[in-house]
Design a protein around this motif. Sequence first.
Motif, PDB file in Angstrom:
ATOM      1  N   LEU A   1     -16.545   9.020 -15.429  1.00 29.35           N
ATOM      2  CA  LEU A   1     -15.681   9.709 -14.482  1.00 29.35           C
ATOM      3  C   LEU A   1     -15.396   8.834 -13.256  1.00 29.35           C
ATOM      4  O   LEU A   1     -14.354   8.947 -12.632  1.00 29.35           O
ATOM      5  CB  LEU A   1     -16.308  11.051 -14.058  1.00 29.35           C
ATOM      6  N   ARG A   2     -16.301   7.922 -12.943  1.00 26.10           N
ATOM      7  CA  ARG A   2     -16.084   6.979 -11.837  1.00 26.10           C
ATOM      8  C   ARG A   2     -14.837   6.126 -12.100  1.00 26.10           C
ATOM      9  O   ARG A   2     -14.073   5.826 -11.181  1.00 26.10           O
ATOM     10  CB  ARG A   2     -17.326   6.101 -11.651  1.00 26.10           C
ATOM     11  N   ASP A   3     -14.603   5.744 -13.347  1.00 21.79           N
ATOM     12  CA  ASP A   3     -13.404   4.968 -13.689  1.00 21.79           C
ATOM     13  C   ASP A   3     -12.138   5.795 -13.452  1.00 21.79           C
ATOM     14  O   ASP A   3     -11.137   5.270 -12.955  1.00 21.79           O
ATOM     15  CB  ASP A   3     -13.469   4.499 -15.148  1.00 21.79           C
ATOM     16  N   VAL A   4     -12.187   7.063 -13.778  1.00 25.31           N
ATOM     17  CA  VAL A   4     -11.048   7.951 -13.531  1.00 25.31           C
ATOM     18  C   VAL A   4     -10.822   8.070 -12.022  1.00 25.31           C
ATOM     19  O   VAL A   4      -9.685   8.029 -11.551  1.00 25.31           O
ATOM     20  CB  VAL A   4     -11.267   9.337 -14.178  1.00 25.31           C
ATOM     21  N   GLN A   5     -11.899   8.209 -11.273  1.00 27.53           N
ATOM     22  CA  GLN A   5     -11.804   8.279  -9.809  1.00 27.53           C
ATOM     23  C   GLN A   5     -11.091   7.045  -9.252  1.00 27.53           C
ATOM     24  O   GLN A   5     -10.217   7.160  -8.393  1.00 27.53           O
ATOM     25  CB  GLN A   5     -13.205   8.398  -9.201  1.00 27.53           C
TER      26      GLN A   5
END
Length: 192
Positions: free
Chosen positions: A159-163
């Motif tokens: 989810l950090r990559d999406v952020q």
Amino acid sequence: MAGKQAKILSADHIDDLLFFAERSRHALRNRVIVLLSVKAGLRAAEIAQLTWPMVINPAGEINTIIELRDHVAKKGSGRIVPIHPDLEEVLVAHRKTAKDCNSTVILSERGGSMTPLSIVIWFSRAYAELGLGGCSSHSGRRTFITRAARLVHKAGGSLRDVQLLAGHRSIQTTQRYIDGDSDAQRRLISLL
């Protein structure tokens, strides 16, 4: 995000929106607008202020990334977004029509930069014409973030990559964009 969230677009809605863009007076430009929203997750203001130097490489060709600069991004939080193949295709075609390689990517009928409000109005008219209630200029971005969150594990990401793709400073902001999927929740429970 205060208030009601923009509706998530289905694949059919995106196809309808692209069909609408193709049948409009500035078909190529309008396809670029749609794909910058749904395939790169750009906000209306970012679409309006995106310049060619942010999407072309030193050889003058469409790059593999969008380098969204701080002065364009919300809260001065620029980011790098890989260019989706569908977006690359229309950017290549659109680039051939550009008279100034330093101008904004999206130009108005009069040849100047479109304003963020013009982008918002374009989406509003398109959704009204298509009968897609609850959609706004933010629907493409919200769709991009939700789809990315659902698929990130297949790319080995988190989810950090999406952020980072969304340009959010907080993971909680990214989480608020993501729409739940009741079918996926049922499948998940059946696996337990």
